[in-house]
Design a protein around this motif. Structure first.
Motif, PDB file in Angstrom:
ATOM      1  N   VAL A  26     -35.285 -49.558  27.069  1.00 48.48           N
ATOM      2  CA  VAL A  26     -36.210 -50.253  27.965  1.00 48.48           C
ATOM      3  C   VAL A  26     -35.992 -49.812  29.411  1.00 48.48           C
ATOM      4  N   ARG A  27     -34.736 -49.799  29.864  1.00 49.06           N
ATOM      5  CA  ARG A  27     -34.436 -49.387  31.249  1.00 49.06           C
ATOM      6  C   ARG A  27     -34.942 -47.972  31.521  1.00 49.06           C
ATOM      7  N   GLU A  28     -34.732 -47.075  30.571  1.00 51.50           N
ATOM      8  CA  GLU A  28     -35.118 -45.676  30.780  1.00 51.50           C
ATOM      9  C   GLU A  28     -36.620 -45.459  30.672  1.00 51.50           C
ATOM     10  N   SER A  29     -37.365 -46.454  30.189  1.00 51.74           N
ATOM     11  CA  SER A  29     -38.816 -46.309  30.073  1.00 51.74           C
ATOM     12  C   SER A  29     -39.522 -46.446  31.416  1.00 51.74           C
ATOM     13  N   PHE A  30     -38.831 -46.976  32.428  1.00 51.06           N
ATOM     14  CA  PHE A  30     -39.427 -47.104  33.761  1.00 51.06           C
ATOM     15  C   PHE A  30     -39.348 -45.763  34.478  1.00 51.06           C
ATOM     16  N   PRO A  31     -40.456 -45.308  35.056  1.00 50.03           N
ATOM     17  CA  PRO A  31     -40.425 -44.041  35.782  1.00 50.03           C
ATOM     18  C   PRO A  31     -39.436 -44.099  36.958  1.00 50.03           C
ATOM     19  N   GLU A  32     -38.835 -42.992  37.256  1.00 51.04           N
ATOM     20  CA  GLU A  32     -37.824 -42.901  38.311  1.00 51.04           C
ATOM     21  C   GLU A  32     -38.352 -43.425  39.652  1.00 51.04           C
ATOM     22  N   SER A  93     -32.676 -55.459  32.302  1.00 45.77           N
ATOM     23  CA  SER A  93     -33.541 -54.521  31.583  1.00 45.77           C
ATOM     24  C   SER A  93     -34.657 -53.945  32.442  1.00 45.77           C
ATOM     25  N   ASP A  94     -34.844 -54.453  33.656  1.00 45.57           N
ATOM     26  CA  ASP A  94     -35.922 -53.987  34.528  1.00 45.57           C
ATOM     27  C   ASP A  94     -35.332 -53.467  35.840  1.00 45.57           C
ATOM     28  N   PRO A  95     -35.261 -52.146  36.006  1.00 46.19           N
ATOM     29  CA  PRO A  95     -34.596 -51.564  37.170  1.00 46.19           C
ATOM     30  C   PRO A  95     -35.431 -51.510  38.446  1.00 46.19           C
ATOM     31  N   ARG A  96     -36.600 -52.162  38.443  1.00 50.49           N
ATOM     32  CA  ARG A  96     -37.397 -52.177  39.680  1.00 50.49           C
ATOM     33  C   ARG A  96     -36.710 -53.061  40.720  1.00 50.49           C
TER      34      ARG A  96
END
Length: 143
Positions: A26-32, A93-96
């Motif tokens: 899930v974390r890696e699914s967010f664009p850089e 889980s959400d790196p924003r």
């Protein structure tokens, strides 16, 4: 994994392994470009105050120790912002980044504040605990 562990009668923390893998996925699914790049949200801050500096230092310390995921804090005195900070990420889980406009669920936390406020009004004689709600909120009496 569960089936294999059961078939071979092996104790293995398969749920923990699966949860860690799911979290990473899930974390890696967010664009850089949408991920937080710094522990403090840039451009946030109240007046250049000692309190602002102290808050930033404490938040950086807490983040480094893994004691906080994300937060917002604004301190006002006499109607003026003396410190304002947004830091960290929305969740594990959400790196924003947490921004000044980020909304957080508070669920029932406000009930304690309401109860304290009502008791202050009772102490001041401005309301009684057995007053009907409709005395203060006309629309409440209509149903």
């Amino acid at each position: 994994l569960k089936g294999l562990c059961s078939s071979f009668d092996i104790e293995f923390p398969y749920l923990q392994v699966m949860a860690e893998t799911a979290l990473t996925t899930v974390r890696e699914s967010f664009p850089e470009e949408v991920r937080a790049t710094a522990p403090l949200y840039p451009g946030v801050g109240g007046a250049d105050s000692a309190l602002q500096t102290k808050l930033e230092a404490v938040v950086l310390e807490m983040r480094a120790a893994g004691r906080v995921e994300g937060l917002q804090c604004t301190v006002m005195k006499g109607g003026e912002v003396v410190a304002d900070i947004s830091a960290g990420t929305l969740s594990e889980s959400d790196p924003r980044p947490v921004r000044p406009s980020t909304l957080f669920n508070v669920f029932s936390v406000t009930k304690a504040f309401l109860a304290a406020a009502v008791h202050i009004l009772v102490e001041r004689g401005q309301v009684a605990l057995d007053d009907p709600v409709a005395k203060f909120w006309d629309g409440f009496a209509q149903e």
